[in-house]
Every structure is written in structure tokens, then in C-alpha cells.
Design a protein around this motif. Sequence first.
Motif, PDB file in Angstrom:
ATOM      1  N   UNK A 106       0.911  -1.180  -0.117  1.00 40.17           N
ATOM      2  CA  UNK A 106       0.038   0.065  -0.263  1.00 40.17           C
ATOM      3  C   UNK A 106       0.762   1.242   0.030  1.00 40.17           C
ATOM      4  N   UNK A 107       2.061   1.335   0.583  1.00 42.15           N
ATOM      5  CA  UNK A 107       2.890   2.586   0.731  1.00 42.15           C
ATOM      6  C   UNK A 107       4.259   2.320   0.397  1.00 42.15           C
ATOM      7  N   UNK A 108       4.929   3.525   0.339  1.00 39.43           N
ATOM      8  CA  UNK A 108       6.312   3.393   0.444  1.00 39.43           C
ATOM      9  C   UNK A 108       6.821   4.984   1.040  1.00 39.43           C
ATOM     10  N   UNK A 109       7.990   4.997   1.181  1.00 42.41           N
ATOM     11  CA  UNK A 109       8.543   6.375   1.840  1.00 42.41           C
ATOM     12  C   UNK A 109       9.161   7.072   0.741  1.00 42.41           C
ATOM     13  N   UNK A 110       8.947   8.408   0.817  1.00 41.12           N
ATOM     14  CA  UNK A 110       9.468   9.260  -0.071  1.00 41.12           C
ATOM     15  C   UNK A 110      10.566  10.332   0.911  1.00 41.12           C
ATOM     16  N   UNK A 111      11.912  10.406   0.556  1.00 40.47           N
ATOM     17  CA  UNK A 111      12.858  11.059   1.229  1.00 40.47           C
ATOM     18  C   UNK A 111      13.431  12.068   0.250  1.00 40.47           C
ATOM     19  N   UNK A 112      13.504  13.382   0.516  1.00 38.38           N
ATOM     20  CA  UNK A 112      14.116  14.376  -0.167  1.00 38.38           C
ATOM     21  C   UNK A 112      15.295  14.867   0.592  1.00 38.38           C
ATOM     22  N   UNK A 113      16.460  14.677  -0.002  1.00 40.48           N
ATOM     23  CA  UNK A 113      17.723  15.256   0.828  1.00 40.48           C
ATOM     24  C   UNK A 113      18.286  16.356  -0.200  1.00 40.48           C
ATOM     25  N   UNK A 155       0.021   3.867  -2.703  1.00 33.54           N
ATOM     26  CA  UNK A 155      -0.132   3.491  -4.039  1.00 33.54           C
ATOM     27  C   UNK A 155      -1.691   2.940  -4.120  1.00 33.54           C
ATOM     28  N   UNK A 156      -2.157   2.666  -3.208  1.00 33.06           N
ATOM     29  CA  UNK A 156      -3.496   2.416  -3.297  1.00 33.06           C
ATOM     30  C   UNK A 156      -4.269   2.822  -1.838  1.00 33.06           C
ATOM     31  N   UNK A 157      -5.319   3.169  -1.903  1.00 28.74           N
ATOM     32  CA  UNK A 157      -6.093   3.937  -0.771  1.00 28.74           C
ATOM     33  C   UNK A 157      -6.562   3.032   0.192  1.00 28.74           C
ATOM     34  N   UNK A 158      -5.851   2.717   1.443  1.00 28.74           N
ATOM     35  CA  UNK A 158      -6.590   1.472   2.403  1.00 28.74           C
ATOM     36  C   UNK A 158      -7.478   2.178   3.022  1.00 28.74           C
TER      37      UNK A 158
END
Length: 177
Positions: free
Chosen positions: A105-112, A133-136
Amino acid sequence: GRLYINRVFHMSAEKMFELLFSDSLFMQRFMEVRKITGSTSTPWQKEGSGCMKRTLKYTITITNPLVGKFSTATETQTLYKDSQEGQHYVVDAEVYTHNVPYHDYFYTFNRFCIIRNSKHKCRLRVYTDVKYKKQPWGLVKSFITKNSWSGLEDYFRHLEAELMEEEAEQTQGGGDS
Ligand code: YK8
């Protein structure tokens, strides 16, 4: 999203980039203390769009009692580099954890963002977001978000502390820097 690190460090932007985004001794040690094992990385490779990419794979050790003790993870990093070398680095990292509940369902986005302040100073900013990625179901979503934030906060607080240690070690013998 959240801003986890926003601080000026007494080291050059190049140095900061090298510490975080190469196979540095610093990163090797940090991973060791975080019990991140089996790390592999592709080299940085140029994309058609002009940016650089690399993919890391590793196994993380999880302390959250709700989750199994280990998970494999895949992290794709994209580097957008300023044409003037060492002025400004932006790295986006997408992290997928494959063996945690609801991992599809999810992933983590990190911006450095590493921004040159002066010859021997840079600012590091780390911005993080949990993406879906999909709505739980609502309750599941808040469960995922809450558990992700606590793990991420712990990780980046620790990373910031270790960077400050590294900075102190470097400035000690550094003389006029
Ligand atoms: C990278 C985000 C979520 C995950 C974890 C999963 C909870 C599952 C939710 C259930 C354990 C090094 C984290 C924190 C593990 C560590 C990941 C790290 C810190 C209960 C529904 C690993 C950056 C990174 C990105 C994402 C983090 C995971 O460099 O809570």
C-alpha cells in the motif's frame, strides 16, 4: 510531509554528499549501528533525462513490536545535480519495505537537499513523506502513517546526531576551516 533535518554543518557540500551518497566509511558504520545488513548498491548511472540514478537493497532490523523483526528494502535514489558542481545537490529516495504489513500500500519518499553555504559550510535538509499506491481503509492508513513516522523520526534523529559527531571530528584537526 515532514522536515526531519534542517541544519547547517561545518563541512563542504561535496563532503556531505560523499558521506551520505557513496560507499563511505561513515555510512557503513551508521548502517552497522542501525543493524542494516546485506547492503548492495548499483553505481550512479546517468539517465536519459540527465539525472543520475542508483538502487540500493538491504535488510533492515525493526524494533516496532507490531512488525516482524526484519524486512528487505529497495531504495531508488535520483540525483538532480546543479550544473555548477558542489553548489546544490537534491536527492530523491523512494524506499519500499517488502516484508512489513500492508507493504503493497505504501512507500516512503525522502528528499535530501544539500546546499552550499560557503567553502566549508553547507545546509542539509531532509524532507520525508509517506506515500500511498492504493488507498487503504482509513484506520489502516492512520496506523501505517503513525508507525512510519515514529520509525522515520528515530532514524533521522540518529542520522543527524551521527553527522554532528562526524562534523566535530573533522573540525577538530581541521585548523582554519
Ligand atoms: C532508509 C518506513 C516504515 C518502516 C516501518 C514499517 C511499519 C509498518 C507499518 C505497519 C518499520 C533506511 C520504516 C520506518 C523502516 C525503516 C525505513 C528507513 C529508515 C505497522 C502497518 C530505512 C530510510 C528509510 C525509509 C523508510 C523507513 C520505513 O535509508 O515503520
